[in-house]
Design a protein around this motif. Structure first.
Motif, PDB file in Angstrom:
ATOM      1  N   GLN A   5      -0.909  -1.397  -0.736  1.00 37.58           N
ATOM      2  CA  GLN A   5       0.407  -1.894  -1.124  1.00 37.58           C
ATOM      3  C   GLN A   5       1.379  -0.741  -1.225  1.00 37.58           C
ATOM      4  OE1 GLN A   5       0.289  -4.500  -4.663  1.00 37.58           O
ATOM      5  NE2 GLN A   5      -1.806  -4.978  -4.034  1.00 37.58           N
ATOM      6  N   LEU A   6       2.642  -1.101  -1.054  1.00 40.74           N
ATOM      7  CA  LEU A   6       3.694  -0.090  -1.104  1.00 40.74           C
ATOM      8  C   LEU A   6       4.875  -0.653  -1.876  1.00 40.74           C
ATOM      9  CD1 LEU A   6       5.272   2.452   0.043  1.00 40.74           C
ATOM     10  CD2 LEU A   6       5.850   0.990   1.966  1.00 40.74           C
ATOM     11  N   THR A  24      -3.821   2.744  -3.297  1.00 38.82           N
ATOM     12  CA  THR A  24      -4.936   2.922  -2.361  1.00 38.82           C
ATOM     13  C   THR A  24      -6.027   1.906  -2.678  1.00 38.82           C
ATOM     14  OG1 THR A  24      -6.077   4.523  -3.770  1.00 38.82           O
ATOM     15  CG2 THR A  24      -4.483   5.390  -2.185  1.00 38.82           C
ATOM     16  N   GLU A  25      -6.818   1.620  -1.632  1.00 40.12           N
ATOM     17  CA  GLU A  25      -7.851   0.599  -1.790  1.00 40.12           C
ATOM     18  C   GLU A  25      -9.196   1.239  -2.104  1.00 40.12           C
ATOM     19  OE1 GLU A  25      -8.297  -3.037   1.011  1.00 40.12           O
ATOM     20  OE2 GLU A  25      -9.754  -1.552   1.663  1.00 40.12           O
ATOM     21  N   LYS A  44     -12.168  -9.053  -2.410  1.00 44.45           N
ATOM     22  CA  LYS A  44     -10.761  -9.466  -2.570  1.00 44.45           C
ATOM     23  C   LYS A  44      -9.782  -8.582  -1.808  1.00 44.45           C
ATOM     24  CE  LYS A  44     -11.087 -11.973  -6.872  1.00 44.45           C
ATOM     25  NZ  LYS A  44     -10.501 -12.234  -8.195  1.00 44.45           N
ATOM     26  N   TYR A  45     -10.324  -7.621  -1.051  1.00 47.25           N
ATOM     27  CA  TYR A  45      -9.450  -6.732  -0.284  1.00 47.25           C
ATOM     28  C   TYR A  45      -8.543  -7.536   0.635  1.00 47.25           C
ATOM     29  CZ  TYR A  45     -12.164  -2.482  -1.471  1.00 47.25           C
ATOM     30  OH  TYR A  45     -12.772  -1.436  -2.124  1.00 47.25           O
ATOM     31  N   LYS A  46      -7.301  -7.085   0.784  1.00 49.55           N
ATOM     32  CA  LYS A  46      -6.382  -7.712   1.728  1.00 49.55           C
ATOM     33  C   LYS A  46      -6.095  -6.724   2.845  1.00 49.55           C
ATOM     34  CE  LYS A  46      -4.394 -10.730  -1.742  1.00 49.55           C
ATOM     35  NZ  LYS A  46      -3.450 -10.731  -2.836  1.00 49.55           N
ATOM     36  N   SER A  47      -5.128  -7.055   3.686  1.00 52.32           N
ATOM     37  CA  SER A  47      -4.865  -6.174   4.830  1.00 52.32           C
ATOM     38  C   SER A  47      -4.239  -4.860   4.350  1.00 52.32           C
ATOM     39  CB  SER A  47      -3.934  -6.859   5.813  1.00 52.32           C
ATOM     40  OG  SER A  47      -2.734  -7.175   5.164  1.00 52.32           O
ATOM     41  N   LEU A  48      -4.432  -3.835   5.147  1.00 53.85           N
ATOM     42  CA  LEU A  48      -3.919  -2.514   4.785  1.00 53.85           C
ATOM     43  C   LEU A  48      -2.593  -2.241   5.499  1.00 53.85           C
ATOM     44  CD1 LEU A  48      -7.228  -0.470   5.035  1.00 53.85           C
ATOM     45  CD2 LEU A  48      -6.114  -1.296   2.964  1.00 53.85           C
ATOM     46  N   ILE A  49      -1.829  -1.320   4.947  1.00 51.25           N
ATOM     47  CA  ILE A  49      -0.606  -0.863   5.609  1.00 51.25           C
ATOM     48  C   ILE A  49      -0.943   0.446   6.327  1.00 51.25           C
ATOM     49  CG2 ILE A  49       1.798  -0.197   5.268  1.00 51.25           C
ATOM     50  CD1 ILE A  49       1.583  -1.553   2.472  1.00 51.25           C
TER      51      ILE A  49
END
Lengths: 231, 73
Positions: A5-6, A24-25, A44-49
């Motif tokens: 996330q940003l 950071t993940e 529960k990880y989502k997509s990364l940037i």
């Protein structure tokens, strides 16, 4: 860097600075009271940037930003953190790094290379209760090393304790006694959001010490630190 | 300002060198080439303290062949 996330602008993350914030993940702790399940639990990880996008945004805004704050997750778990910090530093930004203190070797390296300007480290609770609180195995010598490294080498820093359910006033006095003489120490009141599960949903309805009790602790320990308080 | 870690044992971390000049440390941390600095080694095996770099080729080879050992008396 696994950046999940940003937040392009925040005014509260870095004291006195305008900063962007990245999450950071991945985390090696499993604190049941943690709000950021999507950064901690792999299911529960989502997509990364992509890192490139983040750096591009930072570059575009580097004139308006003072700093980049890096939180997580646990940022020091990212193998390419050092390389990333170089890229951020090349943009002329200050860097604030959050850590749970479990990777002193990474903190030491980053501070030695002068890539970090502000470190914020959680001291979760008193050391003999660490493992049971964070829901993971943790070597408290690493935590203690991190505290020493930060106090010795960080240009600026804070320690903080989120006063999660089960943490007592005595625990807080123990923590304060251990890190006394540090520049900043904050007691953070534990809050929950109605629409968001904690890592352990069973903790959603638990409550930490009330503000009044935290104020009482702070009154007794404030003389041990330069700056700090309840927040 | 010298506040060295007291609690953990001074860990020595091994590393492997990558093709791009960066190092991968055993804890997974990647140390970019940029972060590396030259390490000048001095020794007095030739009788007086001198940088190994200034030895001639033969002396340098001899230096690297040397083994460190402990004598128990």
């Amino acid at each position: 860097m696994k950046i999940a996330q940003l937040l392009p602008v925040t005014l509260i993350e870095y004291p006195g600075k305008v900063s962007a914030l990245i999450y950071t993940e991945g985390c090696n702790f499993r604190c049941p009271f943690c709000h950021n399940a999507e950064l901690v639990l792999p299911c529960k990880y989502k997509s990364l940037i992509p890192e490139k996008e983040v750096l591009q945004l930072l570059q575009e805004r580097s004139g308006f930003l003072d700093a980049l704050a890096i939180t997580g997750g646990e940022p020091t778990l990212q193998p390419d953190l050092i390389e990333f910090l170089y890229k951020v530093k090349d943009l002329g930004l200050l860097v604030k790094l959050d850590s749970n203190g479990s990777r002193p070797e990474v903190l030491k390296l980053a501070l030695h290379l002068k890539l970090v300007d502000y470190v914020a480290m959680d001291v979760k609770t008193t050391f003999d209760k660490y493992d049971s609180l964070i829901g993971a195995q943790c070597n408290c010598n690493d935590i203690k090393d991190s505290i020493d490294i930060i106090r010795g080498f960080a240009p600026d820093y804070e320690f903080r304790t989120t006063v999660a359910p089960t943490i007592t006033q005595d625990d807080l006095y123990d923590v304060a006694e251990y890190i006394k003489g540090s520049k900043r120490y904050y007691l953070q009141k534990f809050i929950t959001y109605e629409d968001k599960d904690l890592i352990d949903p069973a903790w959603n309805d638990k409550r930490g010490l009330p503000r009044k009790k935290l104020d009482e602790v702070w009154e007794n320990v404030s003389k041990l630190f330069d700056i700090g308080g309840v927040r | 300002m010298h506040h060295s870690p007291q609690n953990g044992k001074g860990k020595k971390l091994n590393y492997t060198e990558n093709n791009d000049g960066s190092l991968t440390r055993e804890d997974g941390v990647i140390i970019p080439e940029k972060a590396r600095t030259r390490n000048e080694i001095y020794t007095r095996v030739i009788g007086y303290l001198r940088p190994v770099e200034q030895f001639n080729v033969g002396q340098q080879a001899s230096f690297h062949d040397r083994k460190v050992y402990k004598v128990n008396i």
